[in-house]
Scaffold this active site. Structure first.
Site, PDB file in Angstrom:
ATOM      1  N   LYS A  44     -55.739 -12.097  11.180  1.00  0.00           N
ATOM      2  CA  LYS A  44     -54.822 -12.524  10.120  1.00  0.00           C
ATOM      3  C   LYS A  44     -53.710 -13.351  10.744  1.00  0.00           C
ATOM      4  O   LYS A  44     -52.977 -12.867  11.602  1.00  0.00           O
ATOM      5  CB  LYS A  44     -54.229 -11.301   9.406  1.00  0.00           C
ATOM      6  CG  LYS A  44     -53.023 -11.612   8.500  1.00  0.00           C
ATOM      7  CD  LYS A  44     -52.439 -10.363   7.829  1.00  0.00           C
ATOM      8  CE  LYS A  44     -51.136 -10.688   7.077  1.00  0.00           C
ATOM      9  NZ  LYS A  44     -50.542  -9.504   6.398  1.00  0.00           N
ATOM     10  N   ASP A  70     -44.543 -14.428   6.058  1.00  0.00           N
ATOM     11  CA  ASP A  70     -44.886 -13.709   4.831  1.00  0.00           C
ATOM     12  C   ASP A  70     -43.611 -13.379   4.055  1.00  0.00           C
ATOM     13  O   ASP A  70     -42.945 -12.380   4.337  1.00  0.00           O
ATOM     14  CB  ASP A  70     -45.651 -12.424   5.187  1.00  0.00           C
ATOM     15  CG  ASP A  70     -46.060 -11.641   3.945  1.00  0.00           C
ATOM     16  OD1 ASP A  70     -45.975 -12.195   2.827  1.00  0.00           O
ATOM     17  OD2 ASP A  70     -46.484 -10.472   4.112  1.00  0.00           O
ATOM     18  N   LYS A 101     -40.450 -10.345  -1.059  1.00  0.00           N
ATOM     19  CA  LYS A 101     -39.954  -9.200  -0.302  1.00  0.00           C
ATOM     20  C   LYS A 101     -38.433  -9.139  -0.382  1.00  0.00           C
ATOM     21  O   LYS A 101     -37.785 -10.171  -0.544  1.00  0.00           O
ATOM     22  CB  LYS A 101     -40.344  -9.356   1.180  1.00  0.00           C
ATOM     23  CG  LYS A 101     -41.799  -9.120   1.491  1.00  0.00           C
ATOM     24  CD  LYS A 101     -42.041  -9.231   2.999  1.00  0.00           C
ATOM     25  CE  LYS A 101     -43.512  -9.039   3.339  1.00  0.00           C
ATOM     26  NZ  LYS A 101     -43.995  -7.680   3.055  1.00  0.00           N
ATOM     27  N   ASP A 157     -46.242 -11.895  11.327  1.00  0.00           N
ATOM     28  CA  ASP A 157     -47.365 -11.548  10.463  1.00  0.00           C
ATOM     29  C   ASP A 157     -48.647 -12.318  10.819  1.00  0.00           C
ATOM     30  O   ASP A 157     -49.663 -12.189  10.157  1.00  0.00           O
ATOM     31  CB  ASP A 157     -46.987 -11.776   8.995  1.00  0.00           C
ATOM     32  CG  ASP A 157     -47.728 -10.847   8.059  1.00  0.00           C
ATOM     33  OD1 ASP A 157     -48.220  -9.807   8.539  1.00  0.00           O
ATOM     34  OD2 ASP A 157     -47.831 -11.174   6.861  1.00  0.00           O
ATOM     35  N   ASP A 194     -47.869 -10.161  -2.413  1.00  0.00           N
ATOM     36  CA  ASP A 194     -47.482  -9.711  -1.076  1.00  0.00           C
ATOM     37  C   ASP A 194     -48.629  -8.991  -0.357  1.00  0.00           C
ATOM     38  O   ASP A 194     -48.543  -8.723   0.834  1.00  0.00           O
ATOM     39  CB  ASP A 194     -46.246  -8.806  -1.174  1.00  0.00           C
ATOM     40  CG  ASP A 194     -45.543  -8.632   0.163  1.00  0.00           C
ATOM     41  OD1 ASP A 194     -45.864  -9.393   1.108  1.00  0.00           O
ATOM     42  OD2 ASP A 194     -44.676  -7.741   0.255  1.00  0.00           O
ATOM     43  N   GLU A 254     -51.286 -10.206   0.745  1.00  0.00           N
ATOM     44  CA  GLU A 254     -51.956 -11.505   0.972  1.00  0.00           C
ATOM     45  C   GLU A 254     -52.916 -11.483   2.150  1.00  0.00           C
ATOM     46  O   GLU A 254     -53.869 -12.250   2.190  1.00  0.00           O
ATOM     47  CB  GLU A 254     -50.906 -12.594   1.154  1.00  0.00           C
ATOM     48  CG  GLU A 254     -50.339 -12.763   2.569  1.00  0.00           C
ATOM     49  CD  GLU A 254     -49.554 -11.557   3.066  1.00  0.00           C
ATOM     50  OE1 GLU A 254     -49.138 -10.720   2.237  1.00  0.00           O
ATOM     51  OE2 GLU A 254     -49.376 -11.422   4.291  1.00  0.00           O
ATOM     52  N   ARG A 275     -55.172  -9.394   3.142  1.00  0.00           N
ATOM     53  CA  ARG A 275     -56.562  -9.060   2.791  1.00  0.00           C
ATOM     54  C   ARG A 275     -57.247 -10.217   2.076  1.00  0.00           C
ATOM     55  O   ARG A 275     -58.462 -10.408   2.205  1.00  0.00           O
ATOM     56  CB  ARG A 275     -56.583  -7.758   1.971  1.00  0.00           C
ATOM     57  CG  ARG A 275     -55.870  -7.834   0.659  1.00  0.00           C
ATOM     58  CD  ARG A 275     -55.496  -6.465   0.104  1.00  0.00           C
ATOM     59  NE  ARG A 275     -54.328  -5.879   0.782  1.00  0.00           N
ATOM     60  CZ  ARG A 275     -53.785  -4.704   0.465  1.00  0.00           C
ATOM     61  NH1 ARG A 275     -54.302  -3.961  -0.522  1.00  0.00           N
ATOM     62  NH2 ARG A 275     -52.739  -4.258   1.117  1.00  0.00           N
TER      63      ARG A 275
HETATM   64  N1  BES Z   1     -47.374  -8.306   6.310  1.00  0.00           N
HETATM   65  C1  BES Z   1     -47.233  -7.208   5.429  1.00  0.00           C
HETATM   66  C2  BES Z   1     -47.380  -5.852   6.139  1.00  0.00           C
HETATM   67  C3  BES Z   1     -46.354  -5.536   7.186  1.00  0.00           C
HETATM   68  C4  BES Z   1     -45.263  -4.748   6.871  1.00  0.00           C
HETATM   69  C5  BES Z   1     -46.515  -5.963   8.479  1.00  0.00           C
HETATM   70  C6  BES Z   1     -44.345  -4.434   7.844  1.00  0.00           C
HETATM   71  C7  BES Z   1     -45.592  -5.645   9.458  1.00  0.00           C
HETATM   72  C8  BES Z   1     -44.499  -4.868   9.133  1.00  0.00           C
HETATM   73  C9  BES Z   1     -48.273  -7.284   4.328  1.00  0.00           C
HETATM   74  O1  BES Z   1     -48.668  -8.556   3.959  1.00  0.00           O
HETATM   75  C10 BES Z   1     -47.650  -6.661   3.122  1.00  0.00           C
HETATM   76  O2  BES Z   1     -46.709  -7.207   2.638  1.00  0.00           O
HETATM   77  N2  BES Z   1     -48.196  -5.530   2.696  1.00  0.00           N
HETATM   78  C11 BES Z   1     -47.685  -4.841   1.575  1.00  0.00           C
HETATM   79  C12 BES Z   1     -48.858  -4.441   0.708  1.00  0.00           C
HETATM   80  C13 BES Z   1     -48.469  -3.931  -0.630  1.00  0.00           C
HETATM   81  C14 BES Z   1     -47.900  -5.063  -1.474  1.00  0.00           C
HETATM   82  C15 BES Z   1     -49.675  -3.342  -1.289  1.00  0.00           C
HETATM   83  C16 BES Z   1     -46.926  -3.639   2.066  1.00  0.00           C
HETATM   84  O3  BES Z   1     -47.340  -3.047   3.072  1.00  0.00           O
HETATM   85  O4  BES Z   1     -45.895  -3.321   1.509  1.00  0.00           O
HETATM   86 ZN    ZN Z   2     -48.492 -10.032   5.406  1.00  0.00          ZN
HETATM   87 MN    MN Z   3     -47.387  -9.385   2.481  1.00  0.00          MN
END
Ligand code: BES
Ligand code: ZN
Ligand code: MN
Length: 489
Positions: free
Chosen positions: A253, A258, A265, A276, A335, A337, A339
Site C-alpha cells: 500500500k 492519507d 480525518k 501511509d 478513509d 482507502e 483496501r
Molecule cells: N492509514 C489509515 C490507518 C492508519 C492509522 C495507519 C493510524 C497508521 C496509523 C487507514 O487508511 C485508515 O484510515 N483506516 C481507518 C479505517 C476505518 C475508516 C474503517 C481507521 O483505521 O480508522
Molecule cells: Zn490509509
Molecule cells: Mn485512511
C-alpha cells in the site's frame, strides 16, 4: 538519501591499537577473560581492564552490555568500550552489542577488536542499522555516521559474511528514507522515480499509468486518487535471479498521504499520514536488497501509489465502484482507502504473474494499533505453512509479528445492501474485517499473507535498531523468508 556506512575489516595488528584516535571496543567474557587484542589494551591502560573485570560494575552488567572508560591512559583513543560477551555469541547478543556500540559511538569512529571472536559481521550489521539518521531536511550539520573498523584474525572471512548484510542495510535505509519523507516531496511521481532508479541495481521496473489502469478496469484504486493532483500509479519491480519458476509476489500500500478524503480525518496527528505508504516502502526496500545481494529467486514487487485527498472531484461516501476483478464495492468511508487500492493491485498481481504466493504489506488500520500496539504487526493468512515460515523468519530477525484470525463470520460484516461488498465493517474487529476485504481479492488456492504494519512502520520512540521514526520493519524478515524458502542453496 542516506547510505549506510560500510564497515572496514582489517587483520589483527596489535601495534596499531594505541594510535587509533576514535573509540576502541573490546570483549570481556562474563568470567573476566580477554583475548589477545584486549590484553594489549589492558597493558596500555596499566591493568584497568582487569580491575574492571573484578568490580561489581562488571558483575552487574548484562550480557552484551557495554561499559565506557573515558580518556584511557597510554592510548590515543577517547574511550575504551568494554562489551561483556559470553564465549558462545548468539545473533541476539551480537546485534545488541552492535546497536549499543553505535549509540555510544555517537558519530565517532570505532575500532572493534574481535580477535578470534565470532559473529563480527552481525555486530557490524547492527551497528550500521542503528547509525541511521534522517537529516535530509535539517540545515544544521548531521551527527553523521562514524566509521566502524573491525579488527579480526580472519578479516577476509568476516568481510565475506558481511556482504549480504550490507545489502540488507541498503534496503532498510531505502525503506526508512521513503517512509520518513514528507508528502510534498514524496509525491506519487517522485516515489515512482525513486523506484525506477533501482534499475541501476538490475531490477526491471515499469509503471502502470492512470490510462493503463482505466483500461484494466481498476476503478477501486482509481477512485481513491481521483481527488488528488498527483496521478495514481502502480509500479512493478521484477527481480529474476532464479530459474524459470513462477515468482513470489510482494504487494504494498503506497498512500503517499492519507487525509481520509471526504471522510476527513481530524487534524490532530494527521501529519503522521505521510507514512501511509509504509507497505510500499517495505516492498521497495526488500526488492533493493534482493537485487543488491543478487538473490537466487524470482520475486515481483508491486506497489499502488495514490494520494487520498478531499476535492471537488474526490470520491464520496456512498459511491459504488467496480474493481478489476469485477466485484462492485460500496464506499461507505473514503478513509478506508488502503483496501481499495490493494484490491486492484492484488488482483492484477495474481492475473499477470501467477505467483506461487503473495504477501501484502499495508499501514491498513488504526485498530491493529489498539490490538497489538507498536510491538507486533498483524499477520492474517489463509495458509498455515506460509504463516509458519514467515513467522519463523520474523522471529529470528526480532521483528514482532502476531497471527490474527480470519473467518466467515467476519466476512459477513462487509456485506453491502446495494453492491457486492462494502469497504468497512463497523467498529468491531476493524483489522480483521479489513483483512477479509482483501481476501475477497485473493484467488481460492493462492497462499497469502496480509501484514498490517500500521503500528510498526514508524514509531515515536527509538527501537533496538533504529532511532525515532521509520523503522524499516519487515525488510529483514522478508529477505530472510525469501532466502530460506525460495533460494536454492
Ligand atoms: N492509514 C489509515 C490507518 C492508519 C492509522 C495507519 C493510524 C497508521 C496509523 C487507514 O487508511 C485508515 O484510515 N483506516 C481507518 C479505517 C476505518 C475508516 C474503517 C481507521 O483505521 O480508522
Ligand atoms: Zn490509509
Ligand atoms: Mn485512511
Amino acid at each position: 538519501m542516506n547510505a549506510p556506512m560500510t564497515p572496514k575489516f582489517v587483520e589483527t595488528d596489535l601495534d596499531s591499537i594505541s594510535d587509533f584516535d576514535g573509540k576502541v571496543a573490546v570483549f570481556m567474557s562474563p568470567t573476566g577473560q580477554i583475548g589477545l587484542p584486549a590484553r594489549r589494551v589492558n597493558k596500555l591502560m596499566k591493568r584497568s581492564l582487569i580491575r574492571l573485570s573484578e568490580s561489581k560494575t562488571f558483575d552487574d552488567m548484562p550480557n552484551a552490555g557495554c561499559h565506557v572508560m573515558s580518556m584511557p591512559n597510554g592510548m590515543a583513543a577517547s574511550a575504551v568500550i568494554v562489551i561483556k560477551m559470553p564465549k558462545r555469541v548468539t545473533i541476539d547478543d551480537a546485534r545488541a552489542a552492535g546497536a549499543s556500540l553505535a549509540k555510544i559511538a555517537a558519530g565517532d569512529d570505532v575500532l572493534l577488536l574481535t580477535g578470534t571472536g565470532k559473529r563480527a559481521s552481525e555486530i557490524a550489521f547492527a551497528f550500521t542499522l542503528r547509525q541511521y539518521e534522517f537529516h535530509d531536511h535539517k540545515t544544521s550539520d548531521a551527527i553523521g555516521a562514524g566509521q566502524l573498523t573491525v579488527m579480526a584474525n580472519d578479516a577476509a572471512e568476516a568481510e565475506t559474511d558481511y556482504a549480504d548484510k550490507g545489502a540488507i542495510a541498503e534496503g532498510v535505509f531505502f525503506t526508512r528514507d521513503l517512509v520518513n519523507e514528507p508528502a510534498n516531496i514524496l509525491t506519487t511521481k517522485e516515489f515512482a522515480k525513486r523506484l525506477h532508479d533501482l534499475e541501476a541495481h538490475g531490477l526491471k521496473v515499469k509503471t502502470l499509468e492512470e490510462a493503463d489502469m482505466e483500461k484494466l478496469g481498476m476503478h477501486s484504486l482509481l477512485g481513491v486518487g481521483q481527488g488528488s493532483e498527483s496521478p495514481s500509479k502502480i509500479v512493478i519491480m521484477e527481480w529474476n535471479g532464479g530459474g524459470d519458476e513462477q515468482p513470489f509476489a510482494l504487494v504494498g500500500k503506497g498512500v503517499v498521504f492519507d487525509t481520509g478524503g471526504i471522510s476527513l480525518k481530524p487534524a490532530g496527528g494527521m501529519e503522521d499520514m505521510t507514512m501511509d505508504m509504509g507497505g510500499a516502502g517495505v516492498v521497495a526496500g526488500v526488492m533493493k536488497t534482493l537485487a543488491m545481494r543478487k538473490a537466487k529467486a524470482n520475486v515481483v514487487g508491486l506497489v499502488g501509489l495514490v494520494e487520498n485527498m478531499p476535492d471537488a472531484n474526490a470520491q464520496r461516501p456512498g459511491d459504488v465502484v467496480k474493481s478489476m476483478k469485477g466485484d462492485t464495492i460500496e464506499v461507505i468511508n473514503t478513509d478506508a482507502e488502503g483496501r481499495l487500492v490493494l484490491a486492484d493491485v492484488l488482483w492484477y498481481a495474481q492475473e499477470t504473474y501467477k505467483p506461487t504466493g503473495v504477501i501484502d504489506l499495508a499501514t491498513l488500520t488504526g485498530a491493529i494499533i489498539i490490538g497489538l500496539g507498536h510491538e507486533n504487526a498483524g499477520v492474517f493468512s489463509n495458509n498455515d505453512e506460509l504463516s509458519r515460515k514467515f513467522l519463523n523468519a520474523a522471529n529470528i530477525e526480532r521483528e514482532g509479528a502476531w497471527r490474527m484470525p480470519l473467518g466467515d463470520a467476519y466476512d459477513k460484516l462487509i456485506k453491502s445492501r446495494i453492491a457486492d461488498i462494502k469497504n468497512v465493517g463497523g467498529r468491531a474487529a476493524g483489522s480483521i474485517t479489513a483483512a477479509q476485504f482483501l481476501q475477497r481479492f485473493i484467488k481460492e488456492d493462492m497462499p497469502w499473507i496480509h501484514l498490517d504494519i500500521a503500528g510498526v512502520a514508524s514509531v515515536k520512540t527509538e527501537t533496538d535498531f533504529a532511532p525515532k521514526g521509520a523503522t524499516g520493519w519487515g525488510v529483514r524478515a522478508l529477505d530472510r523468508y525469501i532466502a530460506d524458502n525460495h533460494e536454492a542453496e
